[in-house]
Design a protein around this motif. Structure first.
Motif, PDB file in Angstrom:
ATOM      1  N   THR A  16      25.638   0.689  17.449  1.00  0.00           N
ATOM      2  CA  THR A  16      25.375   0.267  16.081  1.00  0.00           C
ATOM      3  C   THR A  16      26.141  -1.014  15.797  1.00  0.00           C
ATOM      4  O   THR A  16      27.344  -1.092  16.046  1.00  0.00           O
ATOM      5  N   GLU A  17      25.445  -1.985  15.290  1.00  0.00           N
ATOM      6  CA  GLU A  17      26.074  -3.283  15.060  1.00  0.00           C
ATOM      7  C   GLU A  17      26.639  -3.424  13.656  1.00  0.00           C
ATOM      8  O   GLU A  17      27.372  -4.358  13.383  1.00  0.00           O
ATOM      9  N   ARG A  18      26.282  -2.536  12.780  1.00  0.00           N
ATOM     10  CA  ARG A  18      26.729  -2.659  11.386  1.00  0.00           C
ATOM     11  C   ARG A  18      27.784  -1.607  11.058  1.00  0.00           C
ATOM     12  O   ARG A  18      27.482  -0.424  11.003  1.00  0.00           O
ATOM     13  N   TRP A  19      28.981  -2.070  10.852  1.00  0.00           N
ATOM     14  CA  TRP A  19      30.068  -1.205  10.397  1.00  0.00           C
ATOM     15  C   TRP A  19      30.646  -1.837   9.145  1.00  0.00           C
ATOM     16  O   TRP A  19      30.667  -3.048   9.054  1.00  0.00           O
ATOM     17  N   PRO A  20      31.093  -1.092   8.168  1.00  0.00           N
ATOM     18  CA  PRO A  20      31.093   0.372   8.130  1.00  0.00           C
ATOM     19  C   PRO A  20      29.677   0.949   8.073  1.00  0.00           C
ATOM     20  O   PRO A  20      28.742   0.274   7.662  1.00  0.00           O
ATOM     21  N   LEU A  21      29.590   2.210   8.468  1.00  0.00           N
ATOM     22  CA  LEU A  21      28.321   2.904   8.602  1.00  0.00           C
ATOM     23  C   LEU A  21      28.361   4.197   7.784  1.00  0.00           C
ATOM     24  O   LEU A  21      29.367   4.913   7.805  1.00  0.00           O
ATOM     25  N   LYS A  22      27.278   4.480   7.067  1.00  0.00           N
ATOM     26  CA  LYS A  22      27.178   5.750   6.349  1.00  0.00           C
ATOM     27  C   LYS A  22      26.768   6.796   7.383  1.00  0.00           C
ATOM     28  O   LYS A  22      25.722   6.675   8.022  1.00  0.00           O
ATOM     29  N   TYR A  23      27.607   7.815   7.570  1.00  0.00           N
ATOM     30  CA  TYR A  23      27.370   8.823   8.605  1.00  0.00           C
ATOM     31  C   TYR A  23      27.314  10.209   7.980  1.00  0.00           C
ATOM     32  O   TYR A  23      28.084  10.509   7.064  1.00  0.00           O
ATOM     33  N   MET A  24      26.411  11.058   8.500  1.00  0.00           N
ATOM     34  CA  MET A  24      26.303  12.426   7.994  1.00  0.00           C
ATOM     35  C   MET A  24      26.866  13.403   9.019  1.00  0.00           C
ATOM     36  O   MET A  24      26.346  13.531  10.122  1.00  0.00           O
ATOM     37  N   PHE A  25      27.942  14.067   8.638  1.00  0.00           N
ATOM     38  CA  PHE A  25      28.509  15.151   9.435  1.00  0.00           C
ATOM     39  C   PHE A  25      27.804  16.428   9.002  1.00  0.00           C
ATOM     40  O   PHE A  25      27.596  16.650   7.812  1.00  0.00           O
ATOM     41  N   LYS A  26      27.457  17.293   9.967  1.00  0.00           N
ATOM     42  CA  LYS A  26      26.804  18.548   9.612  1.00  0.00           C
ATOM     43  C   LYS A  26      27.346  19.643  10.520  1.00  0.00           C
ATOM     44  O   LYS A  26      27.339  19.511  11.743  1.00  0.00           O
ATOM     45  N   VAL A  65      28.507  13.258   3.796  1.00  0.00           N
ATOM     46  CA  VAL A  65      28.059  11.881   4.036  1.00  0.00           C
ATOM     47  C   VAL A  65      29.196  10.971   3.585  1.00  0.00           C
ATOM     48  O   VAL A  65      29.650  11.051   2.446  1.00  0.00           O
ATOM     49  N   ALA A  66      29.653  10.138   4.544  1.00  0.00           N
ATOM     50  CA  ALA A  66      30.787   9.265   4.233  1.00  0.00           C
ATOM     51  C   ALA A  66      30.627   7.925   4.926  1.00  0.00           C
ATOM     52  O   ALA A  66      30.010   7.828   5.987  1.00  0.00           O
ATOM     53  N   LEU A  67      31.205   6.913   4.319  1.00  0.00           N
ATOM     54  CA  LEU A  67      31.224   5.580   4.908  1.00  0.00           C
ATOM     55  C   LEU A  67      32.351   5.555   5.936  1.00  0.00           C
ATOM     56  O   LEU A  67      33.515   5.748   5.595  1.00  0.00           O
ATOM     57  N   MET A  68      32.001   5.334   7.193  1.00  0.00           N
ATOM     58  CA  MET A  68      32.973   5.369   8.282  1.00  0.00           C
ATOM     59  C   MET A  68      33.138   3.976   8.876  1.00  0.00           C
ATOM     60  O   MET A  68      32.181   3.205   8.946  1.00  0.00           O
ATOM     61  N   ASP A  69      34.364   3.668   9.319  1.00  0.00           N
ATOM     62  CA  ASP A  69      34.677   2.335   9.826  1.00  0.00           C
ATOM     63  C   ASP A  69      34.446   2.149  11.321  1.00  0.00           C
ATOM     64  O   ASP A  69      34.337   1.023  11.790  1.00  0.00           O
ATOM     65  N   SER A  70      34.405   3.266  12.087  1.00  0.00           N
ATOM     66  CA  SER A  70      34.256   3.118  13.534  1.00  0.00           C
ATOM     67  C   SER A  70      33.712   4.388  14.179  1.00  0.00           C
ATOM     68  O   SER A  70      33.799   5.482  13.616  1.00  0.00           O
ATOM     69  N   ALA A  71      33.204   4.217  15.393  1.00  0.00           N
ATOM     70  CA  ALA A  71      32.728   5.357  16.183  1.00  0.00           C
ATOM     71  C   ALA A  71      33.887   6.302  16.488  1.00  0.00           C
ATOM     72  O   ALA A  71      33.729   7.520  16.476  1.00  0.00           O
ATOM     73  N   ASP A  72      35.054   5.736  16.742  1.00  0.00           N
ATOM     74  CA  ASP A  72      36.224   6.563  17.064  1.00  0.00           C
ATOM     75  C   ASP A  72      36.578   7.506  15.920  1.00  0.00           C
ATOM     76  O   ASP A  72      36.936   8.663  16.151  1.00  0.00           O
TER      77      ASP A  72
END
Length: 90
Positions: A16-26, A65-72
């Motif tokens: 993914t080239e766009r960070w921060p990224l909105k990610y859904m944890f489930k 659902v949260a805005l995350m700064d990195s894959a790590d």
């Protein structure tokens, strides 16, 4: 090794080239005392978290659902929740 379990997730997220990224944890957890609270304590505080019980009330679905700064960051949270007994990571 747990880290290898999420190697593919990390790889896909890093593409993914766009960070921060909105990610859904489930996650799905047994509806047992303390399980939902354990998950909540690991999830990002700034996330929008929702809970749904199954019809028979035996399990709870936790979505955040949260805005995350990195894959790590995403992999770290997922690994921590995965260590809670009985939790299913989706």
């Amino acid at each position: 090794m747990v880290r290898d379990k999420y190697k593919n997730l990390r790889y896909r997220l890093m593409e993914t080239e766009r960070w921060p990224l909105k990610y859904m944890f489930k996650f799905i957890t047994p509806n047992e005392e303390g399980k939902v609270d354990q998950i909540k304590s690991i999830l990002p505080e700034h996330g929008e978290t929702t809970f749904r019980h199954t019809a028979n009330l035996k399990h709870v679905s936790v979505t955040c659902v949260a805005l995350m700064d990195s894959a790590d960051q995403i992999v770290e949270i997922t690994e921590k929740v995965d260590k809670i007994e009985g939790v299913i990571v989706l």
